[in-house]
Structure formats: structure tokens, C-alpha cells
Write an enzyme that holds these catalytic residues in place. Structure first.
Site, PDB file in Angstrom:
ATOM      1  NE  ARG A   1      -1.479 -16.638  20.147  1.00 39.77           N
ATOM      2  CZ  ARG A   1      -2.393 -16.251  20.994  1.00 39.77           C
ATOM      3  NH1 ARG A   1      -2.585 -15.092  22.332  1.00 39.77           N
ATOM      4  NH2 ARG A   1      -2.952 -17.621  21.577  1.00 39.77           N
TER       5      ARG A   1
ATOM      6  CG  ASP B   1       0.098   2.321   2.351  1.00 43.37           C
ATOM      7  OD1 ASP B   1       1.605   2.016   1.840  1.00 43.37           O
ATOM      8  OD2 ASP B   1      -0.493   1.268   1.790  1.00 43.37           O
TER       9      ASP B   1
ATOM     10  CE  LYS C   1       4.696  -4.186  -1.312  1.00 38.31           C
ATOM     11  NZ  LYS C   1       3.700  -2.980  -1.779  1.00 38.31           N
TER      12      LYS C   1
ATOM     13  CE1 TYR D   1      -0.105  -2.825  -3.641  1.00 42.05           C
ATOM     14  CE2 TYR D   1      -1.849  -3.412  -1.639  1.00 42.05           C
ATOM     15  CZ  TYR D   1      -0.837  -4.025  -2.387  1.00 42.05           C
ATOM     16  OH  TYR D   1       0.156  -5.093  -2.926  1.00 42.05           O
TER      17      TYR D   1
HETATM   18  C1  LIG Z   1       2.758  -4.066  -1.033  1.00 42.50           C
HETATM   19  C2  LIG Z   1       1.769  -2.691  -0.625  1.00 42.50           C
HETATM   20  C3  LIG Z   1       0.047  -3.001   0.965  1.00 42.50           C
HETATM   21  C4  LIG Z   1       0.441  -4.190   0.830  1.00 42.50           C
HETATM   22  O1  LIG Z   1       1.917  -5.047   1.379  1.00 42.50           O
HETATM   23  P1  LIG Z   1       1.851  -5.994   1.311  1.00 42.50           P
HETATM   24  O2  LIG Z   1       2.954  -6.411   2.089  1.00 42.50           O
HETATM   25  O3  LIG Z   1       2.076  -6.699  -0.010  1.00 42.50           O
HETATM   26  O4  LIG Z   1       0.765  -7.673   2.420  1.00 42.50           O
HETATM   27  C5  LIG Z   1       0.356  -1.584   1.037  1.00 42.50           C
HETATM   28  N1  LIG Z   1       0.750  -0.819  -0.020  1.00 42.50           N
HETATM   29  C6  LIG Z   1       1.097  -0.517  -0.403  1.00 42.50           C
HETATM   30  C7  LIG Z   1       1.620   1.517  -1.160  1.00 42.50           C
HETATM   31  C8  LIG Z   1       1.766  -0.992  -1.291  1.00 42.50           C
HETATM   32  O5  LIG Z   1       2.568  -0.883  -1.598  1.00 42.50           O
END
Ligand SMILES: *Cc1c(COP(=O)(O)O)cnc(C)c1O
Length: 398
Positions: free
Chosen positions: A58, A185, A210, A110
């Protein structure tokens, strides 16, 4: 700060992505692929429990250290962390905000981000201002030198592909609110196309699910930050709540990241041709690689390319549904960043957690179709779209 960071980057990013610094993991056998340390605990030498670099996964694990060191290099971060999902990355960052403090963020977020921010505002006494972040003045109007803790941006936004002037926002926020942190982000662009820490942003995070992993076989979140002090705070949260990424997923993420450049180049070149094709059909296309995009020049000054996510409006929800359902090569799926091409209707899928009236207020068109372009041959992708359009009743221009 930026100078320190850039001096650590010796090669072009495509090279850095593949080149893993073997110093990050001191492996006894010189393994060419970073080993998976699938262990919860590590034995210590001393009776007082000290003597080892790691004690409990952890708190730290060598496979996690390797991917974190690699991503810190790629993101030009002082330090990077990998956690269980992109939403976990945001959750960890939100722990820096105390009751009574405020967050300024966008109005085309998002869906999951919107949901988590709504939770925080309802349960934690944190005020969240949703503004049009493409307009710096709207952000400035909400800045409060005492209360503002985070300014959270996405650029490009998803699915409307709006562009925020990240550099200018970071400048203005730091000038007017020295205690606020600017957070981006950067999932849509990936570190291959856009480096926001270089633009004065304090924390950049990604859904590693992604582009960074690239194959939709893993969930992960990545956080990079500019200052050692913020890094310590983030590490404290991750160690406390146990959100660090497991060893096997760290290994998968590290494997995925190595091919980011080649995947993104191919996905992007496909996306550019598809955007041209759709625009030629007369649809309203949202893509920062099109000169018709109102922020085409601004995006070019922030990122080295337009990426591989685009959206378009057909003017008719039922027509959009018919198009989406008629596609064969394009899977109907949420998410993006995968090697396979995906098609979706954000209002019905990824953004359905945003209430209909809020979607309307934020001018999110219900007929919007989002395309996340993969690495297939572009002729097949355009051919399949052509078929889908024709089946749905559109006269396709060749
Ligand atoms: C998919 C996504 C998230 C969230 O990510 P997860 O791995 O699904 O929790 C946050 N911001 C954007 C722009 C995303 O496309």
C-alpha cells in the site's frame, strides 16, 4: 522549475516513452521487462522493522515505483503517482480541498468528474463553480484569494471539444490567488501531445485507462505534479486510503505506455481524415484539427496535435441513433484511447449522469455523436461510416 524538468529529458518523447531507466528498479537479474512484484509485504532486516526500501505494497511497490518514475519523466513532473482509476486520481486531488474552500471548473466536464464534484459539494461543504473555462474572465470573476483552492480544467473538453487557454488561466490564477492550485485533466491529449506542467499547471492527471494503456484491458489513474510539497500531500493521501495501483496493473500500464507515440500518431492521422470526411458531408464537426474550429490556433499553441477524439452533430437524435447502430467496425462503447475505433452518443452514455436539464443548460446537443478513432486502416473506417450514414438515410457525397 520548468528548466530543471526539461534538463532531465534528453531525447524526443517518442524515444523517452520506450526507454525505461533501469535505475528505477534495481533488479538482480537485469530483467529487460520490469518484473511484477506481486507481493503485499517485504521482509525487513532489523528487529525494529527497518532496513528495507519497501515494507508494504500500500505504501510502495517496486513495480509501481518503476511506472511512476517513467511517467514522471514523460509528464516532466517533479513526481508522478499511479492509482486505481482516473476518478481515483481526481478523488486523491480533491482531498487537498477543505470544507469551506471552493473549486472553479468547466461546464463541459467528463460525466464522472461532474458526479464526483457534485458529491463533494453535497457532502463535504465545498462550493463548486461550473463556468465556461474557455473564457478566462469567467474564471477570474469566481476567484477568491481566500476560498479558491482548485481551478480544474479539461482542454480539449469532451465531448464538445472546447479549448481553454491553459497557460493564461494558470498565469492569472497564480497572480490573483497564490494559494490556489491549477489542475488539468489531460486525458484527451495524453502527455504525448500536451504537457501542461510546462505551462505553469500545478497538477496534471490522466485516466490511464485511455491512451496511456491503449488497449482497454486495464483501469488506472495517473497524477503528476510540479512541486515536492504537493507531491508529499498527494502521497500521504494515497498511502492513507490505499488507492495506489496494484503491481500487475502497473506492469500493464508500463507496457502500454511504450507504444503511446506510435498509437497516437496513427489514431490522430486517421482522425484528421475522418474529420475532413464528415465536414465535407455538411455535418457540424467539433475537432481542434479543423480550421473551422474557433480555437484552432489556440489549440495549436498548446498541443503538438489535435488528438483522435471528435464529435459531430447531425441535427436529429433519431438519425444519430440510426447511424450509431448501423456502424459495424465502430463499436458502440464509452471511453476512448483504445486501439479500436469507438462510436457513442455522449448524452445517452458517458454523460447520462449529467441531468437532462443541466445538459440543456450547458448546450450539450442530444444528437451529438462522438468518435474515438483507432488504428485501423482509415479506408475501412471511412467505408464503414459511409455505409452507416447511407443505411441511416443520409445522401453521402464522395
Ligand atoms: C475516462 C475519463 C476519466 C475517468 O477515468 P477512469 O479511469 O474511467 O476512472 C476522467 N477524465 C476523462 C477526460 C476521461 O475521459
Amino acid at each position: 522549475m520548468a528548466d530543471d524538468n526539461s534538463s532531465t529529458s534528453k531525447y524526443n518523447i517518442a524515444t523517452e516513452l520506450v526507454f525505461i531507466d533501469s535505475e528505477a528498479v534495481k533488479d538482480n537479474y537485469n530483467a529487460a521487462s520490469v518484473p511484477i512484484y506481486q507481493t503485499a509485504t517485504f521482509k525487513q532486516r532489523e528487529a525494529d522493522g527497518s532496513g528495507g526500501e519497501y515494507d508494504y505494497s500500500r505504501s510502495g511497490n517496486p513495480t509501481r515505483t518503476a511506472v511512476e518514475a517513467h511517467l514522471a519523466k514523460i509528464m516532466k513532473a517533479e513526481r508522478a503517482f499511479v492509482v486505481s482509476t482516473g476518478m481515483t486520481a481526481l478523488d486523491v486531488i480533491l482531498r487537498l480541498v477543505k470544507t469551506g474552500q471552493e473549486i472553479i471548473t468547466g461546464d463541459d466536464l467528463y460525466g464522472g468528474t461532474n458526479r464526483l464534484l457534485t458529491y463533494v459539494s453535497q457532502y463535504n461543504g465545498v462550493k463548486v463553480h461550473n463556468v465556461d473555462t474557455t473564457d478566462v474572465v469567467q474564471i477570474e470573476q469566481r476567484l477568491d484569494p481566500v476560498k479558491t483552492r482548485l481551478v480544474l480544467l479539461e482542454s480539449p473538453t469532451n465531448p464538445l471539444i472546447k479549448i481553454a487557454d491553459v497557460r493564461r488561466v494558470a498565469d492569472r490564477v497564480h497572480q490573483l490567488c497564490p494559494s490556489a492550485l491549477v489542475v488539468v485533466d489531460n486525458t484527451m491529449m495524453s502527455p504525448y501531445l500536451q504537457n501542461t506542467l510546462d505551462m505553469g499547471v500545478d497538477i496534471e492527471y490522466h485516466s490511464g485507462t485511455k491512451y496511456l494503456s491503449g488497449h482497454h484491458d486495464l483501469m488506472a489513474g495517473v497524477i503528476g505534479c510540479r512541486s515536492a510539497q504537493v507531491a508529499e500531500q498527494l502521497y500521504f493521501v494515497i498511502n492513507s486510503n490505499g488507492s495506489g495501483l496494484g503491481a500487475f496493473d502497473c506492469w500493464l500500464l508500463l507496457r502500454g505506455v511504450k507504444t503511446l507515440a506510435i498509437r497516437m500518431e496513427k489514431q490522430q492521422s486517421n482522425a484528421i481524415l475522418i474529420a475532413d470526411f464528415l465536414e465535407a458531408q455538411g455535418f457540424r464537426v467539433h475537432y481542434p484539427g479543423l480550421q473551422s474550429h474557433p480555437r484552432y490556433e489556440l489549440h495549436k499553441s498548446l498541443a503538438s496535435g489535435p488528438g483522435a477524439v471528435l464529435s459531430f452533430e447531425t441535427g436529429d437524435v433519431a438519425l444519430s441513433e440510426r447511424i450509431v447502430e448501423a456502424a459495424r467496425l465502430w463499436s458502440i462503447s464509452v471511453s476512448f484511447g483504445c486501439v479500436n475505433s469507438l462510436i457513442s452518443m455522449p448524452c445517452k452514455m458517458s454523460h447520462s449522469s449529467i441531468p437532462a436539464e443541466v445538459r440543456k443548460q450547458r448546450q450539450l446537443p442530444e444528437d451529438l455523436i462522438r468518435l474515438c478513432v483507432g488504428i485501423e486502416h482509415v479506408d475501412d473506417l471511412i467505408g464503414d461510416l459511409t455505409n452507416a450514414l447511407q443505411k441511416a438515410g443520409v445522401q453521402v457525397k464522395h
